[in-house]
Motif scaffolding. Structure first.
Motif, mmCIF file in Angstrom:
data_model
loop_
_atom_site.group_PDB
_atom_site.id
_atom_site.type_symbol
_atom_site.label_atom_id
_atom_site.label_comp_id
_atom_site.label_asym_id
_atom_site.label_seq_id
_atom_site.Cartn_x
_atom_site.Cartn_y
_atom_site.Cartn_z
ATOM 1 N N VAL A 146 0.830 -1.208 0.000
ATOM 2 C CA VAL A 146 0.000 0.000 0.000
ATOM 3 C C VAL A 146 0.862 1.254 0.000
ATOM 4 O O VAL A 146 0.553 2.238 -0.688
ATOM 5 C CB VAL A 146 -0.954 -0.006 1.213
ATOM 6 N N VAL A 147 1.941 1.241 0.762
ATOM 7 C CA VAL A 147 2.800 2.421 0.884
ATOM 8 C C VAL A 147 3.581 2.695 -0.398
ATOM 9 O O VAL A 147 3.843 3.848 -0.753
ATOM 10 C CB VAL A 147 3.771 2.252 2.073
ATOM 11 N N GLY A 148 3.939 1.636 -1.119
ATOM 12 C CA GLY A 148 4.787 1.787 -2.309
ATOM 13 C C GLY A 148 4.218 2.765 -3.330
ATOM 14 O O GLY A 148 3.065 2.648 -3.718
ATOM 15 N N PRO A 149 5.038 3.722 -3.812
ATOM 16 C CA PRO A 149 4.575 4.742 -4.753
ATOM 17 C C PRO A 149 4.902 4.416 -6.207
ATOM 18 O O PRO A 149 4.801 5.272 -7.074
ATOM 19 C CB PRO A 149 5.371 5.972 -4.305
ATOM 20 N N GLU A 150 5.300 3.171 -6.483
ATOM 21 C CA GLU A 150 5.867 2.869 -7.802
ATOM 22 C C GLU A 150 4.844 2.877 -8.932
ATOM 23 O O GLU A 150 5.223 2.987 -10.104
ATOM 24 C CB GLU A 150 6.583 1.513 -7.767
ATOM 25 N N PHE A 151 3.547 2.779 -8.618
ATOM 26 C CA PHE A 151 2.575 2.764 -9.709
ATOM 27 C C PHE A 151 2.523 4.098 -10.443
ATOM 28 O O PHE A 151 2.232 4.136 -11.643
ATOM 29 C CB PHE A 151 1.171 2.407 -9.196
ATOM 30 N N ALA A 228 -3.713 -6.178 -12.710
ATOM 31 C CA ALA A 228 -3.544 -5.039 -11.803
ATOM 32 C C ALA A 228 -3.196 -3.780 -12.572
ATOM 33 O O ALA A 228 -3.688 -2.683 -12.257
ATOM 34 C CB ALA A 228 -2.461 -5.352 -10.775
ATOM 35 N N GLY A 229 -2.326 -3.902 -13.583
ATOM 36 C CA GLY A 229 -1.975 -2.741 -14.389
ATOM 37 C C GLY A 229 -3.165 -2.182 -15.134
ATOM 38 O O GLY A 229 -3.359 -0.961 -15.214
ATOM 39 N N ALA A 230 -3.996 -3.070 -15.680
ATOM 40 C CA ALA A 230 -5.197 -2.621 -16.378
ATOM 41 C C ALA A 230 -6.161 -1.923 -15.416
ATOM 42 O O ALA A 230 -6.706 -0.848 -15.717
ATOM 43 C CB ALA A 230 -5.883 -3.805 -17.049
ATOM 44 N N ALA A 231 -6.353 -2.522 -14.245
ATOM 45 C CA ALA A 231 -7.243 -1.910 -13.256
ATOM 46 C C ALA A 231 -6.699 -0.572 -12.781
ATOM 47 O O ALA A 231 -7.452 0.388 -12.587
ATOM 48 C CB ALA A 231 -7.426 -2.857 -12.067
ATOM 49 N N GLY A 232 -5.378 -0.497 -12.594
ATOM 50 C CA GLY A 232 -4.778 0.750 -12.137
ATOM 51 C C GLY A 232 -4.936 1.863 -13.149
ATOM 52 O O GLY A 232 -5.281 2.997 -12.796
ATOM 53 N N ILE A 245 -6.269 1.560 -4.975
ATOM 54 C CA ILE A 245 -5.792 0.938 -3.742
ATOM 55 C C ILE A 245 -5.740 -0.579 -3.915
ATOM 56 O O ILE A 245 -4.821 -1.247 -3.442
ATOM 57 C CB ILE A 245 -6.702 1.297 -2.555
ATOM 58 N N GLY A 246 -6.722 -1.143 -4.627
ATOM 59 C CA GLY A 246 -6.713 -2.576 -4.899
ATOM 60 C C GLY A 246 -5.498 -3.000 -5.694
ATOM 61 O O GLY A 246 -4.959 -4.086 -5.492
#
Length: 321
Positions: A146-151, A228-232, A245-246
């Motif tokens: 959750v903390v990771g900012p890499e997205f 996850a990439g598609a959802a993001g 967040i998911g």
């Protein structure tokens, strides 16, 4: 809908109003002549349907509003207006499917810069990931996710590829290429210190049943990263923050980096390389999925084919001339 606010040089205001009047997705147009101080000019405001925003912004940019005036764009949460409803209905496509490129570029540019805040969050996430591995705690590993900012830079990299904005793509790649090694080196020294102090005692990473999924690369590693990439990316273009967040708790990017550090301190290089492979698969999968989503979204939004763009170009030529 989106609220459009711009400062227009007085000599260009009539052309600006003509652009707004020509687009069926624009409504609630207001004009205040001579009220702008810096830069000096007229204040023009309007509400724009999301699916019409790209066309309106392109026309205004062609008129030079970004250079001689200024444009700001923001979301409108609630619109109680029949005129607004008509504008949304008349604009081609569906508001949910529309990608407002300038909005997306502004958002991803802000999140893709290598700075102390990005490195700090990534380092904290890696430290949490390492602690989760060392203590065999899935809860702590999820916290690291959750903390990771890499997205942010991953999404910006995908946007840069689709928009051929290689400066944005390069900036995002630099943030990731520098941020992860720095965070992992800090985590390495912290892990060695914890072992020296006796806070953690590990002889092997083979007896961690609750977190061994982090380094076990398999076909579903890529599948999960793609999903996850598609959802993001969808969450970014539709402003669905809960979905984002998911994404954070779906992929093991930061925990994989932390696991690699722990394995390296124990000399288990095979596991360390497997963890690094998991990290690489997830990073690549997220970018690929983001690119695919962005490539498909404009067609889903029906932003207009070649004939429509040609007609708009002819109309703009007549305004400029």
């Amino acid at each position: 809908m989106l609220h459009l606010r711009m400062i227009s040089p007085p000599e260009q205001t009539d052309k600006v109003l003509a652009v707004l009047a020509a687009n069926v997705g624009v409504t609630h147009v207001t004009l205040a002549r001579g009220v702008a101080v810096e830069p000096a000019g007229d204040l023009v405001q309007a509400d724009v349907a999301r699916e019409a925003a790209n066309e309106v912004l392109a026309d205004l940019t062609e008129l030079g509003m970004c250079k001689s005036g200024g444009i700001t764009l923001g979301p409108v949460e609630t619109v109680l207006s029949e005129a607004g409803d008509r504008a949304v209905e008349a604009a081609p496509g569906d508001p949910t499917d529309a990608v407002v490129w300038e909005e997306l570029l502004a958002q991803t540019k802000e999140e893709s810069t290598l700075n102390s805040t990005f490195v700090a969050f990534l380092t904290i996430a890696c430290l949490l990931g390492a602690i989760g591995v060392a203590t065999d705690s899935p809860v702590t590993v999820v916290g690291a996710m959750v903390v990771g900012p890499e997205f942010g830079p991953l999404a910006a990299f995908a946007v840069g590829l689709v928009r051929r904005d290689f400066r944005l793509a390069r900036r995002s790649a630099i943030a990731l290429a520098v941020g992860f090694p720095v965070a992992m080196v800090v985590t390495l020294f912290a892990t060695l210190a914890w072992e020296k102090l006796g806070w953690i005692k590990l002889t092997s990473v083979s007896n961690l049943p609750n977190v061994d999924f982090i380094y076990e690369v398999g076909p579903f590693s890529l599948v999960v990263a793609l999903l996850a990439g598609a959802a993001g990316m969808l969450s970014l273009v539709t402003a669905k923050s809960a979905a984002l967040i998911g994404v954070f708790i779906s992929v093991t990017t930061v925990p994989a980096a932390g696991f690699a550090v722990i394995a390296a301190t124990l000399g288990e290089w095979h596991v360390a390389f497997m963890s690094a492979g998991q990290l690489a698969v997830n990073l690549a999968g997220i970018v690929v999925a983001g690119v695919i989503v962005l490539e498909l979204r404009p067609r889903a939004g029906n932003e207009g084919g070649p004939v429509h763009r040609f007609k708009r170009w002819v109309g703009m030529r007549s305004l400029v001339n």
